[in-house]
Each structure stands twice: as C-alpha cells, then as structure tokens.
Scaffold this active site. Structure first.
Site: not given
Length: 945
Positions: A920, A884
C-alpha cells in the site's frame, strides 16, 4: 565576648591591657617600697593579659569560623532545598507529561523504591508477573485523526522543517484537546489520537471529541487556505469503554486498548477528509447537538462492513460561513509561494501558531537566593538577625511581603540568633538542647572531632601561662618545680598523642614497631569516650596546677602583720609569709583560678552538662579555698597593705577574697551561658549538615528519577539535551541519519486472542499477557549486545525499534557502506531474540503466538515533538516501508526489502526471495525473507535474487 569583629576585639583587648600595665607602672614606680615587687607583677600581668586575650581570640576565631561554616551550611541547605523543589517540579511535570496523575503516583513510588534499593531502571521480580498499570474506564470517546497528504509533503522537508512542522501541528492539536477536555494518547507518524473522559469521567465526552475534531478540520482548512498546500484532515470518533494504562518496562506511553479503540481507528481510516466520521453510539450521546448525514457505504472498510452498523458524518455549522466569507485564497502563497517550496511555506505559517517546545519546563536550576539577597560574608560580618529582618521589612513597606528567596534567607539568619535556643523547636529540646530524635542524638555524640587536638593545645597555653605567672610571683619552692615538671611531661604526652598523625613521615622512616603511633590521633578524634576522658583530665590538671602554690601552705597560720604595734614596725616588714610565699602572689592565685575557668570553655564541642559539672566543681573548690580554708591569706594581705587600726581597713570592693569570689561567680555564669550557646551552635551545625546530606541525597534521587523518566521517553544520547545544565538552547531537537535499521515486530494472533468478558475481567487478563510479552522484549534491551537497539514505541501488539540512532549526524557519510550499516546484524539478532522470548512465553502460557517481523534500512529523521506529552519519534520513507514489510509479512518470518537483503547478505546472512508483492502506497515491491539460522555463510549466497 562583645559583638565586635576580630580586629576591633583585638584592638580593644590590647589597648585595655597596655593601659592597665602603663598606669600600674607609672603609679607604683615612684614608690620605693613597691619597686622590688613591681617588675614581677608587671610581667605576670602581661602574661595574664596575653593568655586571656589569646584564649579569647582563639575562642572567638573558632566560634566565628563555626558560625560562618554553619551559615554556609544553611545557605547550602537552602540552595539544596531549592534544587530539590525544582527537581521535584521537574520530575512531576515530566511524569505528568507521560502519564496521568493517578497512574504517575503509582509508578513513581515503584521507581523510588527501585532507586533506594539500588535497582536502577530494572524492576525487581517479586512474583511471576511484571507490574501491570492498567484500569478499565467506562463512558469515554476515542478520536483518531490523520493528516491526509502529509506524507508527500514531508518528503520535501528538511529535517528541521519536518520536526518544526510536526511540533507546530501537534502542538496546535494539543491546545485544542486541552480546550475541549481531551487527552492526547499517542502520535503515530502523522496520526493523532486522543480520548475524552479520562482519567475523570465526563458526561459530555462525545461532544468534546466531536468539537475537537471539527476544530482540527478548521485549523487545517485555514492552513490550506493561507498557504495553498494541499492537505486535509480525516477524523473518526467512537464512544464506548477502554482499558487504559502503560505496558512494558521502557519507553512508557500511556495507551488505550479495547474493541472500541479498534473501531475508532477504522472510523478514521474510512472517513471523508474535512469531516468528522462518527458511529451510532457517539451520535446517541450528542443528543442533537450537531446535524449529521449518513456516511456512504463505499467509504467503509471491510471491518465496518462486517459490523454492518450505520455511521455518520458531522456537518460543521461553521463551514458554510467560512465558505461565504472566503479567505485570502492562499494569501501567503500568492505573496511568496511562487518563490518557496510548499513545505517551507507551510513551516513559515505554522511558526505563527507558537507551539511550546518539548520539555520547556526543564530549564536551569534556579538560584537559591534572589539577587537582592546580600552576600553570605557581608551578611555574617554585620550579622544581627532581628535587625536585618526588621530592616528588610521596613525597606519593603509594611504591606509588602519578602520574596521567597529573601524570606528564606532571613529565616536562615534569624535561626542563627542565639535567642532561638530558648524557643520551642521541632528539632531540639529547649531545656537540654538534646535532639528529639534519639538516633540523631546518638549520631551527634558519636561523631568525629578532628579539632580536639587544637582544644588541647590551647589548654596547654593556659597551663603554660599559669606556670609562668607562678614562677614570677613565687619563690619557686622545689616541690612546686617538681610538680610542674611532672605535669609538663603529662601535657607533652597528651599533645604527642593528639598530633601524632603529623609525625607520620618521620615515624614511617623509623622502626616498624612504631608505625602504629600516628593512629593515636585518629583514635582520639573518632572515639567519643576517649575524648571525654582526655578532655576532662586536661581541664582538671589545669585546675589543680592553678592552686598548687597554695597547697604547700598550712590551712591556717598566724599572720605576722596583724600585731597591735605593726604600724611602728612597718618599714622593717617584708612581703614574705611563712613558707616563703610572697603576699603579692595571693591575687595571682585567684587570677590563675580564673584562667582555669577559661580552660573549660576552650573545649567547644564538649557537652554542656559536662562543662556545667566541671565549672560547678571548680567554683566550689575556688570559693572553699579563698573564702574558707585559706581566707587568712587575704586577711594577711590587707593587714600588710593597711597597717594600723581596724578603722583604716578598706571596704568590701577592695577585699581580695570577696572580690575574687565575685569574679569566680561572674566567670562561672558567663562561661555557662557561653557554653550553652556553643552547644546550640554545634548542634545547629550538625543538624544542618545532616539535613544538607539528606537533601543532597534526596536531590540526587530526584535527579536520578528525572533522568530515568526522561530516558524512558527519550534515548540516552538525546536526554542530556533537555535536562539541567546540559540544556543548550530552546531549539527543537532534530537529527538526520543516513543509515538506520527500523524493525516492526507484531503478534497478529493477539488480536484474535483478545476478548472482553467477565471471565478475563473485560480484557484485563489479556492485557496482562501482552504486558508480559512487551516487558520480556524490553528486558532484551538491557543486554550489552543490544545496547545499540533503541525502542521507539509499541502500537497495541506491535513493537517498533531501531538501530543506528546513536551515531552522530553525518558520520555515516564518512564511512563505507559495510561499516555504516554494520548495526543491521544487531537488529537481526534482536529480531531472532524476540522470537525466542515469545516461544518461552508460549510455553508458560500454553499459547501459540508467532511473531511477524518487517525490517528496512535507510535514511530517517529523528526528533522530539509535543509540549504536553513530549515524544521521540523517527520519520521517513524508511519507517513507512518497514511498517509495510511487517503488515504484509508472514507469521514466523522476517521480511525485508531488496536493498536490506543485499546489505544483510554482505554481513553473512542468507536471504531468499519471496517475489513481487503489492504494498500500500508503494506499489509493487520485490521482498525477501531472512533465513533465521544465524550461521554466517561468509561469501554472498546465490539464493539472493
């Protein structure tokens, strides 16, 4: 010469010698006229028998030793060949577990060329580009599948449970893929994707992928029903064309690239759990095989909405039947679930699937012969190849065949049969026994012979025996004594030269001018021309000295025992001839000639043609002397033994000159056959030694190839767990680490750069540039300062690596934080080096690619999963967050988490806050950018925070 072992041969030789001496002594002892000459004759006979038996024992010992050595070399060659076959199978299986067969052959040839050139695992640049192994394939279907809910489940697992769970799940998927003619491409965390229609085109590739997707969903449904664990399967399928192959230099993984692959990935991401999500292109190829329904627009991600094409969900024809039947509703869960964690419950259930372990084929090297094969020494001691082979066939029955180990073993035994020398062979000329390869023949003739000194020593024994015999049966004339004195000096000089290396300690204590003497024996052993000259001279010396006593006699002379009235004067006659040579010495001169024949056979490694020439020369000389020039000596001896009329003379069998000639011919042909047999065994021994060396070198090359291939799949510290004798058990490899730094570095601009047109060969030239980028990144791993960096995988244009994986489990807990995470600095420098490499590529390719890097550190679980395509990977929240950090990062910058920023700050790096961003699956996170100026600032900087 008889097929007896050494003990029986010695017993037979001693018994026959003693019996002859005993009978001769008992028979002639009572006769008054024989008594004066009896003792010298018995002593001469004893020396003759002693020399003959010693020479025979020496020859037999050397032959048996050579034969045993040849037999051992043959077995070693057999073992080496078995090892070679095993290694070939290992590396073949290993290579095919990484790459398809057509691609494996190409890459194997390049690796073999590198190994033979001594280049190791690094390629040799022959042009401006690295080798590219990528081809385009039309008419394929790509399947992406993701296990929904697995990340949460994995967080509850122990390292062993996690690796076992993944291996069982993906092992089951591999089995399903094999059933439906699909090929797994890669495992990305808990994501599985495969292709149908590779490497061979298949007309029903779309149906294969849809069937596989449905079977995967059914397997997960059964798993959920049996355990009560809340997981599901999301599958996306798209049909089109792909570029497939491998890129980079390390950690090869077969991969596919194209816009169609990207589309299949988005189909999975926007799919519905428990359903197979397909595109219109795939639906058209199904030809009504499955019922479908339109996918809801809200499920589509922005990429699919931008395309604007309709997508569909496949209706599983078995789903309704399964719902009607129902299941045990979590049978295992109801029995044990209340007492067990869901992850453990699932692991228990998955074990029943029985997925194969990674690298299960890389077991111990097999034994070269089976347990039913007799031991080498026992086999050789009672060695009769044809009988052994016939016996084994008889024992096994006429219709049964030998197993591989026994068959090869008896083939080795049979090849040692001397009769094989006369049969057609791919290695030998059956007439001359020369090697068919000229280089091998030259190498054989130029090979060293350390045993030459022993040949010379044994020849000296024959010479000494001839000397003693002649001293016993002759009157020792002065000329004979002087001749032998000179010959002794020559022999002592020869022996000194041959054994000078054993005098090294004594010589080194003497004057320096004598220090070169020990090298003489080395010269003799290593110079074929010198050996042949010395060997020939030694044999000729023995030949000449065997008949020296006859040289001092006239060629013809009147025999005093052939007068008509000899019978009345018999009592007054002596055994002396003119020239003071006793008549009893005549047979012993012949015996000395026979010993001369023996001296020629003592040089085991002397070439057959030279032995033939010497034996023929000696046969001609001996027969000429005793049948022509000095034949009167034999006649005179007969006249003395049989006084009287001609009617009383003996028959042919008692004629000394004729029986001597017969003996010469018998020894000539016997030793000639023996010389050829020796030549055959010497050449066979040389051949097997050479083959053994070649096979050992080839085996070593294969082992190195297997090691390189394995280390190209696994880290160097993990590979020994799975190969050869180092493999300890059949357990899955897993390891937990407390502090591992994970890097994701991507080139996002490459997605825009990538296009498929006829100009760039449908995207192939774009991949060539990507191959250069990844290969240059891989080259950094060979630098010593980056030895701790481990490449994990590449995902399209994203490069994944980690540091801290070569530490032992639990080691980090025993060290303080600064020491345990000291490798973070190495990863930062590696990330900066990646950027520098990309700048160089931009300069040469006229591009403006920029790197986007994400870093995170923390605990991870490492392991090897998958039997069909074993893959080393790492899992854990640390890996997910690092990914991420890259995907939410900024071009040209290195983004890190707050914890990693603090750790880097303690190592002297400068970080500055980016702020709070949405990640996310992780919510809101505070992240930092690393100052890529590598100047260590020393104390923590105030810019952090």
């Amino acid at each position: 010469m008889l097929p007896l072992d050494m003990r029986d041969a010695i017993t037979a030789g001693v018994t026959s010698s003693l019996s002859h001496l005993l009978v001769l002594g008992l028979y002639l002892g009572p006769q008054p006229d024989s008594r004066p000459a009896l003792l010298p004759q018995l002593a001469a006979n004893a020396v003759l028998f002693l020399c003959g038996n010693a020479a025979g024992a020496y020859h037999k010992a050397l032959m048996e030793r050579a034969l045993r050595a040849t037999f051992r070399e043959a077995l070693s060659s057999l073992h080496s060949r078995r090892r070679l076959d095993t290694e070939k199978k290992h590396q073949e299986h290993l290579l095919l577990s990484i790459l398809p067969a057509y691609l494996a052959r190409e890459m194997k040839e390049e690796i073999m060329a590198r190994l033979q050139a001594g280049q190791g695992s690094r390629p040799e640049s022959t042009n401006n580009f690295h080798s590219l192994y990528v081809k385009r394939h039309q008419g394929v279907s790509v399947l992406y599948a993701d296990i929904v809910g697995f990340t949460r489940l994995a967080s509850e697992c122990s390292p062993k449970e996690l690796v076992l769970m993944l291996n069982e799940l993906f092992g089951k998927f591999d089995q399903i893929a094999k059933e439906h003619e699909c090929m797994r491409i890669k495992i990305l965390g808990d994501c599985y994707y495969c292709v149908s229609g590779l490497p061979l085109s298949l007309p029903d590739h779309a149906i294969n992928c849809v069937r596989m997707g449905l079977d995967m969903c059914r397997a997960i449904r059964k798993l959920r029903a049996a355990t009560g664990v809340d997981i599901n399967m999301r599958v996306g399928v798209h049909s089109g064309s792909v570029l497939c192959g491998v890129i980079g230099l390390q950690k090869w993984q077969y991969d596919v690239w194209s816009h169609d692959v990207t589309l299949a990935n988005h189909m999975e991401a926007s799919g519905v759990p428990g359903r197979v999500h397909i595109t219109g292109a795939t639906l058209a190829l199904l030809a009504g095989a499955y019922a479908v329904e339109d996918a809801a627009m809200e499920h589509r991600d922005p990429y699919l909405r931008e395309l604007g094409e309709p997508t569909y969900l496949v209706i599983d024809p078995w789903a309704a039947e399964e719902d009607e039947k129902g299941t045990a509703g979590g049978l295992l869960s109801s029995l044990e679930g209340s007492k067990m964690r869901p992850s453990l419950l699932m692991t228990r259930y998955l074990e029943s699937w029985g997925a194969a372990k990674p690298f299960a084929h890389l077991s111990h090297v097999e034994s070269p012969v089976s347990t039913s094969t007799p031991l080498p020494e026992k086999a050789l001691s009672s060695f009769s190849p044809q009988w052994s082979l016939d016996r084994s066939r008889t024992m096994r029955g006429p219709d049964e065949e030998l197993d591989t180990g026994d068959a090869k073993f008896f083939q080795v035994i049979e090849q040692l049969n001397s009769q094989k020398q006369w049969k057609q062979s791919k290695d030998f000329n059956p007439l001359t026994l020369y090697f068919r390869e000229k280089e091998m023949e030259k190498e054989y003739r130029l090979s060293a012979l350390p045993a030459f000194k022993y040949y010379a020593a044994c020849t000296f024994l024959v010479f000494l025996s001839n000397f003693i015999i002649q001293m016993l049966v002759t009157n020792r004339p002065p000329a004979l004594t002087i001749t032998y004195g000179i010959t002794f000096l020559l022999f002592f000089l020869l022996l000194f030269v041959c054994f000078s290396e054993h005098l090294m300690k004594c010589v080194l204590k003497g004057p320096k001018m004598l220090h070169w003497l020990p090298t003489l024996s080395v010269l003799v052993a290593t110079r074929p021309g010198l050996r042949v000259a010395l060997g020939t001279a030694t044999i000729l010396l023995v030949f000449v000295m065997a008949i020296t006593s006859l040289v001092f006699l006239p060629a013809t002379s009147a025999c005093p025992f052939q007068a008509p009235n000899m019978s009345s004067m018999a009592s007054n006659l002596s055994w002396e001839l003119p020239g003071s040579l006793p008549l009893i010495s005549i047979p012993y001169s012949m015996h000395c000639c026979v010993l001369g024949f023996l001296s020629c056979s003592l040089f085991l490694h002397m070439s057959f043609e030279l032995k033939l020439l010497l034996l023929l020369l000696w046969l001609t000389a001996s027969c000429s002397i005793f049948l022509h020039s000095h034949a009167w000596l034999s006649d005179c001896l007969i006249a003395r033994l049989y006084l009287g009329t001609l009617d009383s003379r003996p028959g042919v069998l008692k004629e000394p000159k004729l029986m001597g000639a017969v003996s010469f011919f018998i020894f000539f042909f016997t030793l000639l056959v023996l010389a050829r047999q020796n030549e055959y065994y010497c050449r066979l021994d040389f051949l097997w030694k050479k083959k053994l060396r070649q096979e050992q070198e080839e085996t070593e090359t294969m082992e190195n190839l297997t090691r390189l291939l394995l280390e190209n799949v696994l880290p160097a510290h993990v590979a020994p767990q799975f190969i050869g004798q180092n493999r300890r058990n059949e357990d899955l490899y897993h390891q937990s680490y407390e502090c591992v730094c994970v890097l994701f570095a991507s080139v996002p601009d490459f997605k825009e750069f990538y296009s498929e047109s006829s100009i760039n060969h449908e995207g192939l030239e774009c991949l060539r540039l990507l191959n250069e980028i990844i290969a240059d990144f891989d080259e950094l791993l060979s630098k010593p300062k980056f030895s701790g960096v481990e490449k994990i995988k590449t995902i399209c244009s994203t490069y994944m690596a980690a540091t801290g994986l070569n530490a032992t489990s639990g080691q980090d807990a025993q060290q303080d934080a600064e020491q345990s995470c000291g490798h973070l600095g190495t990863m930062v420098e590696f990330a900066v080096a990646l950027g520098s490499k990309l700048d160089v590529i931009n300069k040469h390719s006229f591009n403006n690619f920029r790197l986007r890097v994400g870093l995170n550190h923390g605990p991870v679980v490492a392991g090897v999963i998958g039997a069909q395509k074993p893959q080393y990977d790492i899992w854990g929240n640390t890996v997910n967050v690092a990914s991420r950090m890259e995907s939410t990062g900024v071009l040209g910058k290195i983004q890190v988490t707050e914890e990693t920023a603090w750790a880097l700050q303690s190592l002297g790096y400068t970080c500055y806050s980016r702020g709070i961003i949405k990640v996310k699956g992780k919510g809101q996170l505070c992240t930092y950018f690393l100052n890529t100026d590598l100047t260590r600032t020393g104390p923590p900087s105030a810019t952090l925070g």
